[in-house]
Design a protein around this motif. Structure first.
Motif, PDB file in Angstrom:
ATOM      1  N   MET A  23       0.626  -3.312   4.738  1.00 46.96           N
ATOM      2  CA  MET A  23      -0.464  -2.334   4.876  1.00 46.96           C
ATOM      3  C   MET A  23      -0.506  -1.804   6.305  1.00 46.96           C
ATOM      4  SD  MET A  23      -3.680  -4.900   5.351  1.00 46.96           S
ATOM      5  CE  MET A  23      -3.692  -5.545   3.717  1.00 46.96           C
TER       6      MET A  23
ATOM      7  N   SER B 248       1.198   5.660  -0.053  1.00 42.60           N
ATOM      8  CA  SER B 248       0.718   7.044  -0.203  1.00 42.60           C
ATOM      9  C   SER B 248       1.874   7.962  -0.573  1.00 42.60           C
ATOM     10  CB  SER B 248      -0.004   7.534   1.054  1.00 42.60           C
ATOM     11  OG  SER B 248       0.878   7.662   2.120  1.00 42.60           O
TER      12      SER B 248
ATOM     13  N   TYR C 252       0.863  -1.178   0.000  1.00 44.21           N
ATOM     14  CA  TYR C 252       0.000   0.000   0.000  1.00 44.21           C
ATOM     15  C   TYR C 252       0.898   1.227   0.000  1.00 44.21           C
ATOM     16  CZ  TYR C 252      -4.153  -2.772   1.148  1.00 44.21           C
ATOM     17  OH  TYR C 252      -5.194  -3.657   1.116  1.00 44.21           O
TER      18      TYR C 252
ATOM     19  N   ALA D 152      -9.968  -1.898   7.398  1.00 45.08           N
ATOM     20  CA  ALA D 152      -9.196  -0.760   6.917  1.00 45.08           C
ATOM     21  C   ALA D 152      -9.897   0.549   7.218  1.00 45.08           C
ATOM     22  CB  ALA D 152      -8.995  -0.882   5.423  1.00 45.08           C
TER      23      ALA D 152
HETATM   24  N1  LIG Z   1      -5.515  -1.995   5.167  1.00 44.20           N
HETATM   25  C1  LIG Z   1      -5.680  -0.884   4.472  1.00 44.20           C
HETATM   26  N2  LIG Z   1      -6.838  -0.632   3.822  1.00 44.20           N
HETATM   27  C2  LIG Z   1      -7.001   0.499   3.114  1.00 44.20           C
HETATM   28  N3  LIG Z   1      -6.064   1.456   2.992  1.00 44.20           N
HETATM   29  C3  LIG Z   1      -4.899   1.256   3.607  1.00 44.20           C
HETATM   30  C4  LIG Z   1      -4.647   0.083   4.361  1.00 44.20           C
HETATM   31  N4  LIG Z   1      -3.389   0.152   4.815  1.00 44.20           N
HETATM   32  C5  LIG Z   1      -2.867   1.312   4.373  1.00 44.20           C
HETATM   33  N5  LIG Z   1      -3.779   1.974   3.660  1.00 44.20           N
HETATM   34  C6  LIG Z   1      -3.596   3.254   2.999  1.00 44.20           C
HETATM   35  O1  LIG Z   1      -2.515   3.076   2.079  1.00 44.20           O
HETATM   36  C7  LIG Z   1      -1.627   4.157   2.145  1.00 44.20           C
HETATM   37  C8  LIG Z   1      -0.288   3.621   2.597  1.00 44.20           C
HETATM   38  O2  LIG Z   1       0.484   4.648   3.082  1.00 44.20           O
HETATM   39  P1  LIG Z   1       1.814   4.465   3.889  1.00 44.20           P
HETATM   40  O3  LIG Z   1       1.730   3.247   4.733  1.00 44.20           O
HETATM   41  O4  LIG Z   1       2.057   5.764   4.564  1.00 44.20           O
HETATM   42  O5  LIG Z   1       2.841   4.174   2.724  1.00 44.20           O
HETATM   43  P2  LIG Z   1       4.010   5.050   2.102  1.00 44.20           P
HETATM   44  O6  LIG Z   1       5.247   4.387   2.525  1.00 44.20           O
HETATM   45  O7  LIG Z   1       3.756   4.986   0.640  1.00 44.20           O
HETATM   46  O8  LIG Z   1       3.883   6.444   2.625  1.00 44.20           O
HETATM   47  C9  LIG Z   1      -2.233   5.144   3.103  1.00 44.20           C
HETATM   48  O9  LIG Z   1      -3.020   6.080   2.384  1.00 44.20           O
HETATM   49  C10 LIG Z   1      -3.145   4.300   3.968  1.00 44.20           C
HETATM   50  O10 LIG Z   1      -4.244   5.023   4.449  1.00 44.20           O
END
Ligand SMILES: Nc1ncnc2c1ncn2[C@@H]1O[C@H](COP(=O)(O)OP(=O)(O)O)[C@@H](O)[C@H]1O
Ligand SMILES: C=C(OP(=O)(O)O)C(=O)O
Length: 778
Positions: free
Chosen positions: A733, A642, A640, A768
């Motif tokens: 995630m 962002s 996942y 989530a």
């Molecule tokens: N289980 C999940 N279900 C839905 N969205 C998720 C889940 N886990 C993470 N996310 C979303 O995925 C994105 C991952 O971001 P993050 O963990 O900060 O990764 P990065 O290293 O790219 O910054 C975030 O927007 C978060 O809200």
């Protein structure tokens, strides 16, 4: 401790097994190919062909061609992406500090500039390179775009290289010339070989003989006013994902470009540092820490370093990028294919070796800018890369990088400051020596008007206190390895064992933020306007990509060149980072790009002893995901994303399976901005080896997801043949605010997921915090 540095190739390959027919290359999962857009490939139908062949990113190069031409190329690309339903990253490459011969041009019916006249040169003949902007080029008189070239840069005994832009250096159109005398604005040279100079002529004052490390060319602004304007012009209409910063010399260049992008509202655009000379190698650690990726411009670099060093530099530089999980890109892979439908054995081997070295992407230059076989180039490079990926020793790579990350590569402080003179010499020739001309330039140029820098702007970037420096330290080791001409890992660890400062990096965000300063040159005018302004009304037309370089330099560059200035004496200017000063690597980008997660520390560090093994939590999870995926022979990793940091760290460990990067906008409410940012990040993944982006689009208000995002993503991946029913998936995630791994299996129909281990694995993603829908792309 020491790491193995053997080539990343499986040990158990038998020669006959190589004869087995290869399966089709997976077009997007492995190494990536970037094409430079030019007349042979910028029409929509060729772009459709290239996207289908697996090209995932394009470059428009401001060095050559009007901005409007580039915009049209990008419009065509947008149409091609729409037609193929694929994403493609866009890189805009700056003119920066490039030196050119100013020559008359004509525009073809598409608006592409061409030179009609070739200049024949004979060995031993005299020719003059002049700083006078008002003369017309002839075979014996070559006006250069830098008004101070004669007065400040050249002197008797220097070597000049004059060759067609993106030349491979071995063509008949390349000239080596020795400087015999400097007379006022004129540099009198003697040709060392026969040449037929054609096309856009770049000048490389490579100084293999001397002073290469302190070339005043590098005290020019990091980018021109035309660059700044062109980036904003293009961004106003087209998507830009990366800026490639030509002739990046140190981290402050990256900070200056970052400031420009931020102040132009282009915060999401990332920066690739182009490493093209010894000075950039000397500062490699800081550059790679500050930038979002590195382009090893092997053409220009090859003119500034000894040939016997080039392969070693490549291995060390790629390793250094791998160590910090930032994309490493190389140029100049199939030069022969500019005019031939096939590459040479040497080129094929070169591509494969780069994959084994750990490269992320190949950037095609002349091959597609003016080559006859753009599509074949993409196919050729990807097929060779795919074969090499099949024998890449993932396990060795994983262990090597894990060891390095665990160790924190405790470098002693002295290793953090790039090369010393002896090391620099070993790359390029005789001693750089002190540069009296640096002082001269500084005093001559103290007077011209310059954009006042915001207080502390550059000091913050260069010296802002980073709370430690894992990233930079690791890179510094690799930079030393480059200097010593050995593999990066050896360099890192040979200095290690001493602990060092392992704490920072992941605690980031605490780095001193440099105030945003204005672009270094505030006055505008487009490139054509700038060019015209530079040459007066009587001058011949000059192509719009060649503005004269403004003599005024930004305050930062001036300060660097001033004797006794905080950031270095003239000897240190650009080329020689000063010894001492622990803040040298304190760029805010280096620190903040590591995110803000707490670090996992060894008990040794918790008990207050010198730091032992230490790794950020996000990296710990990322590497564990790769190990787990390997152990259960998963078919896919889902990360996942962002910001993309987690996905990059997963890619760093080079798993055997593709990494589906599920981009979920951080803004919970979604909206146009979040979606646009998500698309940008998705495209940015397309220069990173192993990453395949997919969008997690927030559901419309009131929408209720019936399936977990992970299930949708896996189903979409299965639908596209990325993973088979029954195979396993490891997902990285968030779960209740923490970063977690989830292991699942694809259901029997390939339409969703089921628990991997009966009973114990629940579908975390059901809980989530973001409700979104997975949308496959590419
Ligand atoms: N289980 C999940 N279900 C839905 N969205 C998720 C889940 N886990 C993470 N996310 C979303 O995925 C994105 C991952 O971001 P993050 O963990 O900060 O990764 P990065 O290293 O790219 O910054 C975030 O927007 C978060 O809200
Ligand atoms: C200058 C470039 O690369 P090289 O040095 O490899 O020619 C480039 O591709 O912009």
């Amino acid at each position: 401790m020491s790491h193995k540095t053997k080539t990343h190739i499986l040990e158990n390959i038998s020669v006959p097994s190589i004869l087995k027919p290869a399966g089709p290359a997976p077009h997007v999962a492995g190494s990536k190919v970037i094409v430079t857009l030019g007349p042979p490939c910028r029409d929509t139908s060729t772009l459709v062909g290239m996207l289908n062949a697996g090209c995932t990113a394009v470059r428009v190069d401001l060095t050559w061609g009007p901005v409007e031409y580039h915009k049209q190329s990008l419009r065509n690309l947008a149409a091609a992406c729409k037609a193929t339903d694929k994403l493609c990253a866009v890189i805009v490459d700056t003119v920066g500090r490039e030196l050119f011969i100013r020559r008359p041009i004509t525009l073809d019916d598409q608006g592409w500039p061409e030179h009609t006249q070739d200049l024949p040169i004979k060995t031993g003949q005299e020719l003059i390179v002049t700083s006078d902007q008002n003369v017309t080029a002839t075979p014996t008189l070559l006006p250069i775009n830098h008004p101070q070239f004669a007065s400040h840069m050249c002197r008797e005994g220097d070597q000049l290289f004059i060759g067609r832009y993106l030349t491979n250096g071995a063509e008949a159109s390349s000239l080596y010339a020795e400087v015999r005398e400097v007379r006022g604005q004129e540099v009198v040279c003697v040709a060392q070989n026969d040449a037929m100079l054609g096309g856009l002529l770049t000048v490389i004052h490579s100084e293999l003989s001397e002073r290469g490390m302190s070339s005043l060319q590098m005290d020019l602004p990091a980018f021109t006013a035309s660059d700044a304007k062109a980036i904003q012009d293009i961004a106003a209409e087209c998507e830009i994902d990366y800026v490639a910063l030509t002739y990046t010399c140190d981290d402050s260049d990256v900070v200056e470009m970052r400031d420009l992008l931020d102040s132009a509202g282009l915060q999401r655009v990332k920066i690739l540092a182009k490493v093209e000379n010894r000075q950039a190698l000397a500062n490699f650690a800081a550059i790679a820490a500050a930038a979002d990726g590195v382009v090893l411009s092997r053409g220009n670099l090859g003119l500034d370093v000894l040939p016997e060093k080039t392969a070693i530099i490549q291995k060390a530089a790629i390793t250094a990028c791998n160590l910090v999980g930032k994309p490493a890109i190389i140029t100049r892979v199939v030069d022969t294919m500019v005019t031939a439908p096939r590459c040479t054995r040497a080129e094929a081997t070169d591509v494969a070796n780069a994959v084994l070295d750990g490269v992320d992407a190949f950037m095609l230059g002349a091959e597609t800018l003016r080559g006859l076989y753009p599509l074949e180039c993409v196919r050729t490079v990807l097929s060779i890369a795919h074969q090499a990926e099949l024998v890449f020793d993932h396990a060795h790579h994983f262990e090597m990088l894990l060891q390095a990350a665990m160790q924190g590569d405790g470098l002693d402080d002295s290793s953090s400051h790039g090369l010393d003179h002896a090391e620099a010499r070993s790359l390029g020739g005789s001693p750089p020596g002190d540069s009296p001309r640096a002082g001269r330039l500084a005093s001559d140029q103290a007077a011209p008007a310059e954009a006042p820098a915001a207080p502390g702007a550059n000091a913050g970037g260069r010296g802002g206190a980073a709370p430690g420096g894992t990233t930079a330290d690791t890179l510094a080791g690799a930079a030393r390895a480059i200097a010593a001409g050995i593999g990066g890992i050896v360099g890192v660890t040979a200095n290690g064992g001493a602990g060092g400062r392992n704490e920072a990096g992941a605690d980031g965000g605490a780095g001193t933020q440099a105030p945003r300063n204005a672009p270094s040159e505030s006055s505008g005018g487009d490139a054509a306007g700038a060019a015209a302004a530079g040459q007066g009304s009587a001058a011949p037309p000059v192509h719009p990509g060649l503005p004269p370089i403004h003599p005024a330099r930004p305050a930062a560059a001036l300060r660097r060149a001033l004797p006794g200035s905080a950031s270095g004496s003239p000897t240190h200017a650009r080329g020689m980072p000063a010894k001492g000063g622990a803040g040298h690597f304190g760029s805010m980008h280096a620190v903040s790009s590591f995110g803000s997660l707490p670090r996992v520390r060894s008990s040794a560090s918790l008990t207050g002893r010198k730091e032992g093994p230490s790794m950020s939590k996000v990296e710990s999870i990322a590497s564990t995901a790769v190990r787990a995926a390997d152990k259960i022979q998963a078919g896919l990793i889902v990360a996942y994303a962002s910001t993309g940091r987690t996905a990059s760290l997963v890619a760093k460990y080079r798993p055997t399976m593709p990494i589906l990067t599920l981009v979920v906008p951080a803004a919970p409410t979604g909206g146009a901005v979040a979606s646009r940012d998500a698309l940008t990040l998705a495209r940015q993944c397309l220069i990173v080896r192993g990453l395949i982006p997919m969008l997690g689009v927030p559901l419309a208000a009131g929408g209720v997801g019936t399936e977990s995002l992970l299930a949708q993503a896996v189903a979409a991946a299965s639908g596209r043949g990325l993973i088979k029913p029954g195979s396993h998936v490891v997902a990285v995630m968030s779960y209740r605010g923490d970063l977690v791994l989830q292991v699942v299996s694809v259901d029997d129909l390939g339409q969703g997921i089921r628990a991997f281990d009966r009973g114990s694995a629940s579908d975390l993603s059901k809980d989530a915090h973001t409700r979104a829908q997975a949308v496959p792309i590419a």
